[in-house]
Design a protein around this motif. Structure first.
Motif, PDB file in Angstrom:
ATOM      1  N   GLY A 262       0.799  -1.214   0.000  1.00 40.28           N
ATOM      2  CA  GLY A 262       0.000   0.000   0.000  1.00 40.28           C
ATOM      3  C   GLY A 262       0.839   1.275   0.000  1.00 40.28           C
ATOM      4  N   ASP A 263       2.122   1.139   0.307  1.00 39.74           N
ATOM      5  CA  ASP A 263       3.014   2.304   0.265  1.00 39.74           C
ATOM      6  C   ASP A 263       3.593   2.458  -1.129  1.00 39.74           C
ATOM      7  OD1 ASP A 263       2.678   2.954   2.900  1.00 39.74           O
ATOM      8  OD2 ASP A 263       4.365   1.726   3.588  1.00 39.74           O
ATOM      9  N   VAL A 264       3.781   3.703  -1.528  1.00 39.18           N
ATOM     10  CA  VAL A 264       4.421   3.993  -2.804  1.00 39.18           C
ATOM     11  C   VAL A 264       5.554   4.971  -2.543  1.00 39.18           C
ATOM     12  CG1 VAL A 264       4.149   4.963  -5.108  1.00 39.18           C
ATOM     13  CG2 VAL A 264       2.297   3.611  -4.108  1.00 39.18           C
ATOM     14  N   TRP A 265       6.749   4.585  -2.962  1.00 40.15           N
ATOM     15  CA  TRP A 265       7.896   5.477  -2.803  1.00 40.15           C
ATOM     16  C   TRP A 265       7.931   6.461  -3.967  1.00 40.15           C
ATOM     17  CZ3 TRP A 265      10.517   6.328   1.406  1.00 40.15           C
ATOM     18  CH2 TRP A 265      10.576   5.339   2.399  1.00 40.15           C
ATOM     19  N   THR A 266       7.341   7.600  -3.735  1.00 40.37           N
ATOM     20  CA  THR A 266       7.342   8.653  -4.743  1.00 40.37           C
ATOM     21  C   THR A 266       8.637   9.456  -4.641  1.00 40.37           C
ATOM     22  OG1 THR A 266       6.308  10.235  -3.253  1.00 40.37           O
ATOM     23  CG2 THR A 266       4.835   8.861  -4.619  1.00 40.37           C
ATOM     24  N   VAL A 267       8.860  10.304  -5.619  1.00 39.38           N
ATOM     25  CA  VAL A 267      10.034  11.178  -5.605  1.00 39.38           C
ATOM     26  C   VAL A 267      10.044  12.020  -4.340  1.00 39.38           C
ATOM     27  CG1 VAL A 267      11.071  13.211  -6.711  1.00 39.38           C
ATOM     28  CG2 VAL A 267      10.336  11.246  -8.103  1.00 39.38           C
ATOM     29  N   GLY A 268       8.904  12.628  -4.030  1.00 38.87           N
ATOM     30  CA  GLY A 268       8.827  13.494  -2.858  1.00 38.87           C
ATOM     31  C   GLY A 268       9.074  12.747  -1.563  1.00 38.87           C
ATOM     32  N   ARG A 269       8.486  11.554  -1.454  1.00 33.35           N
ATOM     33  CA  ARG A 269       8.648  10.773  -0.219  1.00 33.35           C
ATOM     34  C   ARG A 269      10.091  10.311  -0.042  1.00 33.35           C
ATOM     35  NH1 ARG A 269       6.238   4.906   1.149  1.00 33.35           N
ATOM     36  NH2 ARG A 269       6.660   4.894   3.383  1.00 33.35           N
ATOM     37  N   LEU A 270      10.719   9.889  -1.138  1.00 35.56           N
ATOM     38  CA  LEU A 270      12.114   9.459  -1.069  1.00 35.56           C
ATOM     39  C   LEU A 270      13.031  10.619  -0.663  1.00 35.56           C
ATOM     40  CD1 LEU A 270      12.740   7.082  -4.108  1.00 35.56           C
ATOM     41  CD2 LEU A 270      12.983   6.545  -1.684  1.00 35.56           C
ATOM     42  N   LEU A 271      12.768  11.780  -1.225  1.00 34.17           N
ATOM     43  CA  LEU A 271      13.602  12.939  -0.895  1.00 34.17           C
ATOM     44  C   LEU A 271      13.481  13.303   0.580  1.00 34.17           C
ATOM     45  CD1 LEU A 271      13.127  15.266  -4.005  1.00 34.17           C
ATOM     46  CD2 LEU A 271      15.146  13.928  -3.395  1.00 34.17           C
TER      47      LEU A 271
END
Length: 300
Positions: free
Chosen positions: A6-15
């Protein structure tokens, strides 16, 4: 940086995650490091990240990024992780065999160009004739290559004691199309250059850190960058003290010597130019207002 259902590692979240992680590791610029490394993992310009904060990062790129972040957290400089560093708006390959180019070193290129222009104006260098430049302790070749790129009539002889550094410098010369005007020689200071004499200008970013200063440097500098390119001796001025008389022997009359120094060595460096051999010895400050460049002219 594991991903749960259910989690998605987006660009924003990774940063955000990486910035927080690198803060805990006491990185000097955690957000910038996170952005640069993620852009590299995604093979896109860093500025493009700002338009894709909600974009999911593919597994392959995320795996590559994870490895880069792990190594950065362990102290590996970003430049070594990327394999290059910008200098004078040009990309240069760097490896642990070479010092990472610093912005303040760009002042040497500016001073060399100004000195050459002045010598051409006064006729010390005839119009259109070849300008002979030496770069002592070339490392990645950033000074030698940039001077050759900026000054079309310049031929540069670059020396270094490290064969591994010279291999990197040669690749940088080829990358920027100046390998036909830059000669690389292995050896200590100016010792290998006798067949190339005399020079109009000699430049150098020599080792100038004292033993005491070295112990106080950032851990990643001490543990990652080559010690021989940093430490000049017990007081830091020892390598410069060897270079100055060699430069005098290798310069043409009215030739210029331009050296990067530690601000703490300004007074000691100027004393090396005392006597009748040198003229116009001076110290130039960098953009931070620190004494950074020592310059002198060989008496005609």
């Amino acid at each position: 940086m594991s991903q749960t259902e259910g989690d998605v590692w987006t660009v924003g979240r990774l940063l955000q995650w990486t910035t927080d992680f690198l803060k805990q590791k006491n990185a000097d610029s955690p957000r910038l490091d996170a952005e640069v490394l993620l852009a590299h993992a995604l093979s896109r310009p860093r500025i493009m990240l700002y338009a894709s904060f909600g974009e999911a990062v593919p597994d392959e790129a995320r795996s590559k990024f994870r490895d880069l972040v792990k190594r950065r957290g362990a102290g590996t400089p970003v430049a070594y992780l990327l394999g290059e560093k910008e200098f004078f708006s040009l990309p240069f390959e760097v490896t642990p065999a070479t010092l990472i180019p610093r912005p303040e070193t760009e002042a040497i290129v500016v001073q060399a160009a100004e000195a050459i222009a002045a010598m051409q104006k006064t006729g010390q260098i005839e119009a259109g004739s070849t300008v002979r430049v030496a770069d002592v302790g070339t490392g990645s070749g950033c000074l030698a290559v940039t001077i050759a790129k900026q000054i079309a009539v310049a031929t540069v002889t670059a020396t270094d004691i490290s064969p591994d550094a010279l291999a990197v410098a040669k690749r940088n010369a080829e990358r920027h199309g100046v390998s036909d005007r830059v000669t690389f020689l292995e050896g200590d200071l100016l010792a290998p250059t006798r067949a190339e004499l005399p020079f109009h200008v000699i430049v150098s970013n020599p080792p100038y850190v004292s033993e005491a200063e070295y112990k106080a440097l950032a851990r990643e500098v001490r543990e990652q960058e080559p010690r021989t390119a940093l430490v000049g001796g017990p007081t830091g001025v020892e390598t410069i003290a060897r270079l100055v008389p060699q430069a005098y022997d290798c310069l043409a009359p009215d030739g210029r010597l331009i050296i990067e120094i530690s601000p703490m060595l300004a007074e000691a460096t100027l004393k090396l130019f005392d006597g009748v051999q040198w003229m116009d010895a001076t110290i130039k400050k960098d953009l931070a207002g620190l004494a950074r460049i020592a310059m002198a002219r060989k008496r005609a």
